[in-house]
Design an enzyme around this catalytic site. Structure first.
Site, PDB file in Angstrom:
ATOM      1  N   LYS A 160      35.848  47.914  41.149  1.00  0.00           N
ATOM      2  CA  LYS A 160      35.048  46.882  41.518  1.00  0.00           C
ATOM      3  C   LYS A 160      33.748  46.913  40.922  1.00  0.00           C
ATOM      4  O   LYS A 160      33.021  45.855  40.580  1.00  0.00           O
ATOM      5  CB  LYS A 160      34.745  46.936  43.185  1.00  0.00           C
ATOM      6  CG  LYS A 160      36.056  46.400  43.792  1.00  0.00           C
ATOM      7  CD  LYS A 160      36.533  45.272  43.546  1.00  0.00           C
ATOM      8  CE  LYS A 160      37.798  44.880  44.587  1.00  0.00           C
ATOM      9  NZ  LYS A 160      38.324  43.424  44.136  1.00  0.00           N
ATOM     10  N   ILE A 218      35.724  42.912  55.611  1.00  0.00           N
ATOM     11  CA  ILE A 218      36.237  41.604  56.393  1.00  0.00           C
ATOM     12  C   ILE A 218      37.514  41.625  57.156  1.00  0.00           C
ATOM     13  O   ILE A 218      38.407  42.471  56.551  1.00  0.00           O
ATOM     14  CB  ILE A 218      36.439  40.570  55.284  1.00  0.00           C
ATOM     15  CG1 ILE A 218      35.311  40.660  54.258  1.00  0.00           C
ATOM     16  CG2 ILE A 218      36.714  39.196  55.660  1.00  0.00           C
ATOM     17  CD1 ILE A 218      34.030  40.260  54.656  1.00  0.00           C
ATOM     18  N   SER A 255      33.409  43.840  45.545  1.00  0.00           N
ATOM     19  CA  SER A 255      33.268  44.796  46.839  1.00  0.00           C
ATOM     20  C   SER A 255      32.113  45.432  47.054  1.00  0.00           C
ATOM     21  O   SER A 255      31.633  45.929  45.883  1.00  0.00           O
ATOM     22  CB  SER A 255      34.483  45.737  46.994  1.00  0.00           C
ATOM     23  OG  SER A 255      34.165  46.346  48.274  1.00  0.00           O
ATOM     24  N   TYR A 307      39.240  52.361  43.653  1.00  0.00           N
ATOM     25  CA  TYR A 307      38.909  50.993  44.055  1.00  0.00           C
ATOM     26  C   TYR A 307      37.313  50.818  43.799  1.00  0.00           C
ATOM     27  O   TYR A 307      37.098  49.616  43.164  1.00  0.00           O
ATOM     28  CB  TYR A 307      39.218  50.915  45.641  1.00  0.00           C
ATOM     29  CG  TYR A 307      38.857  49.506  46.396  1.00  0.00           C
ATOM     30  CD1 TYR A 307      39.690  48.527  46.059  1.00  0.00           C
ATOM     31  CD2 TYR A 307      37.858  49.236  47.118  1.00  0.00           C
ATOM     32  CE1 TYR A 307      39.313  47.215  46.555  1.00  0.00           C
ATOM     33  CE2 TYR A 307      37.381  47.915  47.582  1.00  0.00           C
ATOM     34  CZ  TYR A 307      38.338  46.951  47.239  1.00  0.00           C
ATOM     35  OH  TYR A 307      38.031  45.768  47.965  1.00  0.00           O
ATOM     36  N   ALA A 333      35.528  52.068  41.465  1.00  0.00           N
ATOM     37  CA  ALA A 333      35.528  52.300  40.047  1.00  0.00           C
ATOM     38  C   ALA A 333      35.860  50.536  39.504  1.00  0.00           C
ATOM     39  O   ALA A 333      35.218  50.059  38.667  1.00  0.00           O
ATOM     40  CB  ALA A 333      36.335  53.198  39.463  1.00  0.00           C
ATOM     41  N   GLY A 340      45.625  35.535  44.057  1.00  0.00           N
ATOM     42  CA  GLY A 340      45.842  36.477  45.387  1.00  0.00           C
ATOM     43  C   GLY A 340      45.769  35.272  46.653  1.00  0.00           C
ATOM     44  O   GLY A 340      45.123  35.809  47.632  1.00  0.00           O
ATOM     45  N   ALA A 341      46.203  34.086  46.269  1.00  0.00           N
ATOM     46  CA  ALA A 341      45.676  32.937  47.245  1.00  0.00           C
ATOM     47  C   ALA A 341      46.860  32.987  48.286  1.00  0.00           C
ATOM     48  O   ALA A 341      46.909  32.281  49.215  1.00  0.00           O
ATOM     49  CB  ALA A 341      45.914  31.713  46.731  1.00  0.00           C
ATOM     50  N   ASN A 353      40.301  36.938  42.832  1.00  0.00           N
ATOM     51  CA  ASN A 353      40.332  37.186  44.184  1.00  0.00           C
ATOM     52  C   ASN A 353      41.519  38.433  44.243  1.00  0.00           C
ATOM     53  O   ASN A 353      41.472  39.264  45.239  1.00  0.00           O
ATOM     54  CB  ASN A 353      40.618  36.223  45.021  1.00  0.00           C
ATOM     55  CG  ASN A 353      41.012  36.762  46.570  1.00  0.00           C
ATOM     56  OD1 ASN A 353      40.178  37.398  47.464  1.00  0.00           O
ATOM     57  ND2 ASN A 353      42.111  36.777  46.906  1.00  0.00           N
ATOM     58  N   ASP A 394      51.995  37.624  38.523  1.00  0.00           N
ATOM     59  CA  ASP A 394      51.429  39.042  38.509  1.00  0.00           C
ATOM     60  C   ASP A 394      50.229  38.958  37.688  1.00  0.00           C
ATOM     61  O   ASP A 394      50.221  38.802  36.429  1.00  0.00           O
ATOM     62  CB  ASP A 394      52.218  40.144  37.931  1.00  0.00           C
ATOM     63  CG  ASP A 394      52.012  41.319  37.789  1.00  0.00           C
ATOM     64  OD1 ASP A 394      50.643  41.543  38.302  1.00  0.00           O
ATOM     65  OD2 ASP A 394      52.705  42.251  37.786  1.00  0.00           O
ATOM     66  N   VAL A 395      49.004  39.181  38.020  1.00  0.00           N
ATOM     67  CA  VAL A 395      47.865  39.054  37.282  1.00  0.00           C
ATOM     68  C   VAL A 395      47.535  39.998  36.448  1.00  0.00           C
ATOM     69  O   VAL A 395      46.822  39.975  35.638  1.00  0.00           O
ATOM     70  CB  VAL A 395      46.588  39.004  38.434  1.00  0.00           C
ATOM     71  CG1 VAL A 395      46.510  38.220  39.392  1.00  0.00           C
ATOM     72  CG2 VAL A 395      46.274  40.402  39.193  1.00  0.00           C
TER      73      VAL A 395
HETATM   74  P1  NAP Z   1      45.104  40.993  50.877  1.00  0.00           P
HETATM   75  O1  NAP Z   1      45.051  40.477  52.330  1.00  0.00           O
HETATM   76  O2  NAP Z   1      45.683  42.394  50.721  1.00  0.00           O
HETATM   77  O3  NAP Z   1      45.460  39.840  49.983  1.00  0.00           O
HETATM   78  C1  NAP Z   1      45.411  40.201  48.651  1.00  0.00           C
HETATM   79  C2  NAP Z   1      46.455  39.174  47.917  1.00  0.00           C
HETATM   80  O4  NAP Z   1      46.646  39.504  46.562  1.00  0.00           O
HETATM   81  C3  NAP Z   1      47.695  39.542  48.379  1.00  0.00           C
HETATM   82  O5  NAP Z   1      48.445  37.993  48.804  1.00  0.00           O
HETATM   83  C4  NAP Z   1      48.498  40.125  47.639  1.00  0.00           C
HETATM   84  O6  NAP Z   1      49.973  39.780  47.415  1.00  0.00           O
HETATM   85  C5  NAP Z   1      47.858  39.530  46.188  1.00  0.00           C
HETATM   86  N1  NAP Z   1      48.234  40.367  44.927  1.00  0.00           N
HETATM   87  C6  NAP Z   1      48.529  41.739  44.996  1.00  0.00           C
HETATM   88  N2  NAP Z   1      48.614  42.108  43.896  1.00  0.00           N
HETATM   89  C7  NAP Z   1      48.944  41.083  43.156  1.00  0.00           C
HETATM   90  C8  NAP Z   1      49.118  40.893  41.565  1.00  0.00           C
HETATM   91  N3  NAP Z   1      49.433  42.102  40.797  1.00  0.00           N
HETATM   92  N4  NAP Z   1      49.064  39.494  41.291  1.00  0.00           N
HETATM   93  C9  NAP Z   1      48.909  38.501  42.005  1.00  0.00           C
HETATM   94  N5  NAP Z   1      48.583  38.766  43.145  1.00  0.00           N
HETATM   95  C10 NAP Z   1      48.460  40.058  43.830  1.00  0.00           C
HETATM   96  O7  NAP Z   1      43.601  41.242  50.573  1.00  0.00           O
HETATM   97  P2  NAP Z   1      42.139  40.716  51.069  1.00  0.00           P
HETATM   98  O8  NAP Z   1      41.503  41.447  52.026  1.00  0.00           O
HETATM   99  O9  NAP Z   1      42.410  39.203  51.447  1.00  0.00           O
HETATM  100  O10 NAP Z   1      41.198  41.058  49.743  1.00  0.00           O
HETATM  101  C11 NAP Z   1      41.167  40.048  48.643  1.00  0.00           C
HETATM  102  C12 NAP Z   1      40.191  40.418  47.665  1.00  0.00           C
HETATM  103  O11 NAP Z   1      39.044  40.871  48.415  1.00  0.00           O
HETATM  104  C13 NAP Z   1      40.659  41.633  47.012  1.00  0.00           C
HETATM  105  O12 NAP Z   1      40.145  41.563  45.541  1.00  0.00           O
HETATM  106  C14 NAP Z   1      39.844  42.732  47.768  1.00  0.00           C
HETATM  107  O13 NAP Z   1      39.608  43.949  46.856  1.00  0.00           O
HETATM  108  C15 NAP Z   1      38.672  42.066  48.034  1.00  0.00           C
HETATM  109  N6  NAP Z   1      37.645  42.479  49.237  1.00  0.00           N
HETATM  110  C16 NAP Z   1      38.336  42.703  50.457  1.00  0.00           C
HETATM  111  C17 NAP Z   1      37.516  43.228  51.524  1.00  0.00           C
HETATM  112  C18 NAP Z   1      38.085  43.173  53.074  1.00  0.00           C
HETATM  113  O14 NAP Z   1      37.333  43.824  53.937  1.00  0.00           O
HETATM  114  N7  NAP Z   1      39.062  42.420  53.339  1.00  0.00           N
HETATM  115  C19 NAP Z   1      36.272  43.671  51.218  1.00  0.00           C
HETATM  116  C20 NAP Z   1      35.854  43.627  49.939  1.00  0.00           C
HETATM  117  C21 NAP Z   1      36.395  43.241  48.930  1.00  0.00           C
HETATM  118  P3  NAP Z   1      51.024  40.863  48.384  1.00  0.00           P
HETATM  119  O15 NAP Z   1      50.855  40.440  49.569  1.00  0.00           O
HETATM  120  O16 NAP Z   1      52.398  40.369  47.553  1.00  0.00           O
HETATM  121  O17 NAP Z   1      50.428  42.355  47.792  1.00  0.00           O
END
Ligand code: NAP
Length: 256
Positions: free
Chosen positions: A168, A197, A151, A164, A166, A22-23, A99, A72-73
């Site tokens: 995490k 975040i 999370s 979500y 469940a 998810g980089a 991630n 795709d993970v």
């Molecule tokens: P984000 O901005 O939506 O980024 C997630 C990335 O993962 C995107 O580049 C997405 O690609 C990619 N992705 C989605 N489905 C995928 C797949 N099947 N295979 C490979 N890559 C995939 O999310 P984020 O806020 O950075 O969150 C990152 C992690 O932190 C997640 O696990 C999230 O649950 C966790 N988290 C975030 C927060 C927060 O407040 N932001 C809080 C707690 C936990 P696409 O753009 O193509 O979908």
């Protein structure tokens, strides 16, 4: 407060190889950038090739090393292939950061099968697949660091996020069990549990909800991606060698 994009944690990861899923954006991009800035070669994995190319370009512009692998993970075969390719090219794989994650929020009674399956598949199955794939090379090398992005929703309930939450909580259970199974091989497995975040994921909530959220956070602000990246850097470093099976909340006190 302006967003920090540089780490305040001084960690030397030169000679190490890392893989971040998810980089393409958000937390994954900040984590990949920070690991690379600390000296690691970083394999950046995402489903979105264009976003990945931008991440790699940003890292290279900073004079650090990264490569892009589209994946795709949830695709078991592709996950194994990506890990094999990274180990072959980089000669090692020391750090895995699981991630990639999504939300498909909705009230539980109206949650569709698709909403449930998509979130469990990416957040939990994806973490399982990459962890299993790296276990073999890490066991062989007798060392490694696995860091799963969970999370606070995996620690406490959050209305609208049954799927979500469940997924995490599942990531946290997986983290603790794999930590016990791999400890004898000097592989540590930890999770970070971010609260709110500022990324595209939380931007979807809208300003009204976000301002209520700020009111519930003792430190009075949303976190920045770098807050999470700094914690990941520490857990990836030699300094965290005696920490395993831990869940580190990064939430401004939300769950305190
Ligand atoms: P984000 O901005 O939506 O980024 C997630 C990335 O993962 C995107 O580049 C997405 O690609 C990619 N992705 C989605 N489905 C995928 C797949 N099947 N295979 C490979 N890559 C995939 O999310 P984020 O806020 O950075 O969150 C990152 C992690 O932190 C997640 O696990 C999230 O649950 C966790 N988290 C975030 C927060 C927060 O407040 N932001 C809080 C707690 C936990 P696409 O753009 O193509 O979908």
């Amino acid at each position: 407060m302006s967003e920090r994009t540089k780490s305040r944690v001084t960690v030397d990861l030169s000679g190490r190889a890392a893989l971040v899923t998810g980089a393409g954006r958000g937390l994954g991009r900040a984590i990949a950038q920070s690991l690379a800035a600390a000296g690691a070669k970083v394999a950046c994995v995402d489903i979105d090739a264009d976003a990945l190319a931008e991440t790699v370009q940003t890292i290279e512009n900073d004079g650090a090393q990264a490569e892009a692998l589209t994946c795709d993970v949830t695709d078991s075969e592709r996950v194994n292939e990506v890990v094999r390719q990274v180990v072959k090219q980089m000669g090692r794989l020391d750090i895995l950061v699981n991630n990639a994650g999504i939300t498909r929020d909705g009230i539980f009674m109206r949650m569709s099968d698709d909403q449930w399956d998509a979130v469990l598949a990416i957040n939990l199955r994806g973490t399982f697949l990459f962890t299993r794939a790296v276990a073999r090379p890490m066991v062989k090398a007798r060392g490694g660091r696995i860091i799963n992005v969970a999370s606070v929703s995996g620690l406490m309930g959050n209305p609208g996020q049954a799927n979500y939450s469940a997924s995490k909580a599942g990531v946290i259970g997986l983290t603790r069990t794999v930590a016990r199974e791999l400890a004898s091989r000097n592989i540590t497995v930890n999770a970070v549990a971010p609260g709110f975040i500022a990324t595209e994921m939380t931007a979807k909530l809208g300003e009204e909800v976000l301002s209520q959220v700020r009111g519930q956070i003792p430190l009075g602000r949303l976190g920045e991606p770098q807050d999470v990246a700094d914690a990941v850097l520490y857990l990836a470093s030699d300094a965290a060698g005696f920490i395993t099976g831990h869940v580190l909340t990064i939430d401004g006190g939300l769950t305190a």
